[in-house]
Write an enzyme that holds these catalytic residues in place. Structure first.
Site, PDB file in Angstrom:
ATOM      1  CD  GLU A   1      36.967  17.209  46.474  1.00 27.85           C
ATOM      2  OE1 GLU A   1      35.833  17.114  47.279  1.00 27.85           O
ATOM      3  OE2 GLU A   1      37.688  18.253  46.555  1.00 27.85           O
TER       4      GLU A   1
ATOM      5  CB  CYS B   1      34.113  18.119  50.316  1.00 27.66           C
ATOM      6  SG  CYS B   1      35.892  18.446  50.003  1.00 27.66           S
TER       7      CYS B   1
END
Length: 403
Positions: free
Chosen positions: A171, A205
């Site tokens: 990720e 993010c």
């Protein structure tokens, strides 16, 4: 939080000394002073931890659901006992405001564990398809690597893992678009997006850092974003009043300052914020919530993950143009759509190249799979998809046989 000292590693059920003494001062980004001291490990420390896990693997990999559920329950109970310590450490080590670290970040540990527990209860590790039995079994040694971090770090992990054909689930970074489809959703969409960009000082993010608005609504969107940015209360993360603390490190502070200046140099219109610390904050890695207007999607501030409270407002002409701009990125972690016509919003979501799309602010499903397209990574966290990342699939042929 008083200074702490963690100089030992917990391996194979006990605290042990590092292979060699290598200490690191953990800097509090609000004060630029040490929050504590930890030890750095080396390859031999990693080997000891892996060996201990490998030794436990044979028995643990055959354990049943009830034993695993009991362990998760024990983890949740222990976590709750240390809950306030977790929140305090998050604030001291990365500068998250106490409200955020307590109500959101530390809370996510419990949410994730409880979600995993529900998932485990319903997950089938075996299924029979005709005469064949399909088994899903755990990774021995280090046959799989899960990594969360920057795209640059992810590339290094993947390149290293390739030499021994290890599976990698990652990720990574993002440059998430938030598309406003109509004026009815403008105020709500812009305010929500700007809060997300400022939350955690932009160090998320999946933050919606590219705001795409119809050309005719550009100025209204900028005005709303500037007003929202002005509502951020920046300061001591220990204060109950603070909504935005400092960036996590000096290196990140310097990176954000550089990219804000680059945006100015490239011709983006600075509507709020800019380089330098907020007024009255001379110490600590504090930055100013920044809004750029009239941004082109080829500018560095629209393409690079800044990882700071910087919003780029990008005008578009028509839906096809919006989709082209949104998908014109090397990232694909998250996306956001705001529209009063839900069927249109769903259509836009279906055409976005991102691993998770939020419609009209709905983003509270902890069991939904999360992960990215393109350079935002591969694999998924959460949901059955996240669990399957850590399992091997075996087919046993002829499991059922007739005489």
């Amino acid at each position: 939080m008083s200074q702490y000292e963690y100089r030992k590693f917990f391996i194979n059920g006990e605290w042990i000394e590092p292979d060699e003494p290598r200490e690191l001062a953990v800097i509090n980004p609000a004060t630029e002073q040490p929050a504590g001291v930890i030890s750095l490990g080396n390859a031999r420390d990693v080997d000891r931890a892996v060996a201990a896990a490998r030794e436990a693997f044979a028995a643990w990999s055959r354990s049943g659901k009830q034993k695993r559920l009991a362990l998760i329950d024990a983890f949740i109970a222990a976590y709750k006992v240390r809950y306030n310590d977790m929140a305090a450490a998050i604030t001291a080590e990365m500068g998250a405001p106490r409200k955020l670290s307590t109500k959101a970040q530390a809370a996510m540990g419990v949410v994730i564990a409880k979600t995993a527990r529900r998932l485990l209860e319903d997950f089938d590790f075996e299924e029979q398809r005709g005469a064949t039995l399909i088994r899903r079994e755990p990774h021995p040694d280090i046959d799989m690597v899960s990594f969360t971090g920057s795209t640059r770090g992810g590339i290094a992990v993947a390149a290293t893992a390739a030499g021994t054909v290890k599976r990698v689930s990652q990720e990574l970074g993002g440059k998430s678009p938030s598309i406003i489809l109509d004026e009815a959703m403008l105020e709500r969409g812009v305010a929500s997006g700007m809060r997300e960009v400022c939350s955690n000082t932009g160090q998320s993010c999946n933050a919606p850092t590219r705001l795409l608005v119809p050309e005719a609504l550009h100025d209204k969107a900028v005005e709303a974003a500037v007003a929202s940015a002005a509502r951020a209360r920046i300061g001591d993360p220990e204060s109950e009043r603070t909504t935005m603390g400092p960036l996590a490190s000096e290196a990140q502070f310097n990176k954000v300052q550089h990219l804000i200046q680059q945006g100015i140099d490239e011709g983006a219109e600075l509507a709020a914020g800019g380089v330098g610390r907020p007024e009255g904050l001379e110490r600590g890695y504090y930055v100013r919530p920044t809004v750029f207007a009239k941004v082109r999607n080829d500018m560095a501030v629209a393409r690079e993950e800044i990882f700071g409270p910087v919003l780029c407002v990008i005008p578009y002409r028509g839906l096809e143009d919006a989709l082209a701009i949104a998908n014109d990125t090397e990232y694909g972690l998250a996306a956001y759509v705001w529209g009063s016509d839900l069927s249109q919003a769903r259509e836009v979501a279906a055409r976005l190249r991102a691993g998770q799309v939020s419609l009209n602010g709905n983003s509270d499903d902890a069991a939904a799979p999360f992960g990215g397209y393109k350079q935002s990574g591969n694999g998924r966290e959460s949901g059955p998809e996240g669990l399957e990342e850590f399992l091997e699939t075996k087919a046993i042929l002829g499991y059922e046989q007739t005489a």
